[in-house]
Design an enzyme around this catalytic site. Structure first.
Site, PDB file in Angstrom:
ATOM      1  CB  VAL A  38       4.127   0.257   3.431  1.00 52.85           C
ATOM      2  CG1 VAL A  38       2.610   0.623   3.925  1.00 52.85           C
ATOM      3  CG2 VAL A  38       4.416  -0.081   2.106  1.00 52.85           C
ATOM      4  CE  LYS A  89       4.621   0.740  -3.379  1.00 53.99           C
ATOM      5  NZ  LYS A  89       4.027   1.562  -2.484  1.00 53.99           N
ATOM      6  CB  THR A  90      10.251   4.694  -2.692  1.00 55.25           C
ATOM      7  OG1 THR A  90       9.278   4.800  -3.501  1.00 55.25           O
ATOM      8  CG2 THR A  90      11.455   5.388  -3.440  1.00 55.25           C
ATOM      9  CE  LYS A 113      -2.560   1.306   3.694  1.00 59.59           C
ATOM     10  NZ  LYS A 113      -1.869   2.498   3.930  1.00 59.59           N
ATOM     11  CG  ASP A 123       3.767   6.155  -6.840  1.00 56.98           C
ATOM     12  OD1 ASP A 123       2.927   7.007  -7.426  1.00 56.98           O
ATOM     13  OD2 ASP A 123       3.926   5.936  -5.846  1.00 56.98           O
TER      14      ASP A 123
END
Length: 294
Positions: A8, A10-11, A5, A34
């Protein structure tokens, strides 16, 4: 592929992983799909729509996918055959025909996968790390090739009816349909093969993160993707005040839930809540050490 989501980590996780691969001697490309990419922010250098080296890190390159660039390459790749087929039905300028077809729902997303696969096929990189969009968008993207394929299965019958109705001579429609079928089938095969793709899920020990992770894991299995690594981000390891103590206590049931549900079938990697903002190579190096045990 790093998924989960929004918000959280991710990057952060994908950037630290790309840094790790590059330092291990692999020529590595990190891609963000994104719509609000942040690779430029986390690496503290302008990235953008073309592949650029990350200053100070040998073997590391980055790319923020621009939907307009995806469509430009789609038009370059498929425009001539689309126009050749469509010109049998309508007498319109080349750009109008190709632009109209390019605006069809799902075309841009479908060929974004092909755009990414082109970077795999050209062999210039040993590792490609994909920082995906938030989970819902990524799942929709992964499901597009199958839906596109199902749509194309009825296309020959429609084409033949149109051809017979308007008494048209043979046009390249069937060839286009066949080539797009092959493209979708190749995409499905590639992303469902664990030898090609490792999907790493990132979450946080809170209700929304944990519950969505359950759904994502289940949905990914429908696409043939098995999650073997789950990064749990922002874990509070110690508390020296009421606020942090309450937050740490709130996290504990979710950490136990993740351990009990997924600990036996995937590797859980715990990433603590850090006291600083993660951006720049030095900070990413700290995250890399935690993720890879350095």
């Amino acid at each position: 592929m790093f998924g989960g989501k929004g918000g959280v980590g991710k990057t952060t996780s994908s950037a630290a992983t790309a840094l790790h691969f590059a330092r291990a001697g692999y020529r590595t490309l990190i891609i963000s799909s994104d719509l609000t990419p942040s690779l430029s922010d986390i690496f503290e250098t302008e990235v953008g729509r073309t592949e650029k080296p990350i200053p100070g890190v040998e073997n590391l390159y980055a790319l923020e996918i621009d939907p307009d660039e995806v469509m430009r390459q789609w038009k370059e790749k498929f425009g001539p055959e689309v126009y050749a087929a469509a010109s049998a039905l309508v007498d319109l300028p080349y750009d109008e025909v190709v632009d109209y077809v390019a605006m069809a729902p799902g075309i841009q997303e479908e060929f974004m996968l092909d755009y990414i696969l082109e970077r795999v096929r050209d062999g210039r990189y040993d590792r490609i790390v994909w920082d995906t969009a938030p989970a819902g968008d990524t799942l929709r993207l992964l499901g597009l090739p199958q839906r596109f394929l199902e749509h194309l299965r009825v296309a020959p019958r429609v084409y033949l009816e149109v051809r017979d109705t308007f008494k048209l001579s043979r046009t390249p429609f069937l060839e286009i349909i066949e080539s797009w079928k092959q493209l979708s089938e190749q995409t499905i095969r590639f992303f469902s093969d664990p030898h090609n793709v490792e999907f790493i899920l990132v979450t946080i020990p809170e209700a929304l993160g944990v519950y969505q992770s359950r759904r994502v894991i289940r949905d990914l299995e429908r696409f043939g993707l098995t999650v073997r690594y789950l990064i749990i981000n922002d874990i509070i390891l110690s508390a020296n005040g009421d606020f942090l103590r309450q937050r740490m206590e709130m996290q504990q049931p979710y950490l136990r839930m993740l351990e009990e549900e997924f600990g036996g079938r995937m590797t859980l990697v715990r990433l603590p809540l850090l006291p600083y903002e993660v951006k720049g190579i030095a900070r990413l190096t700290e995250v890399e050490r935690i993720l890879f045990g350095g």
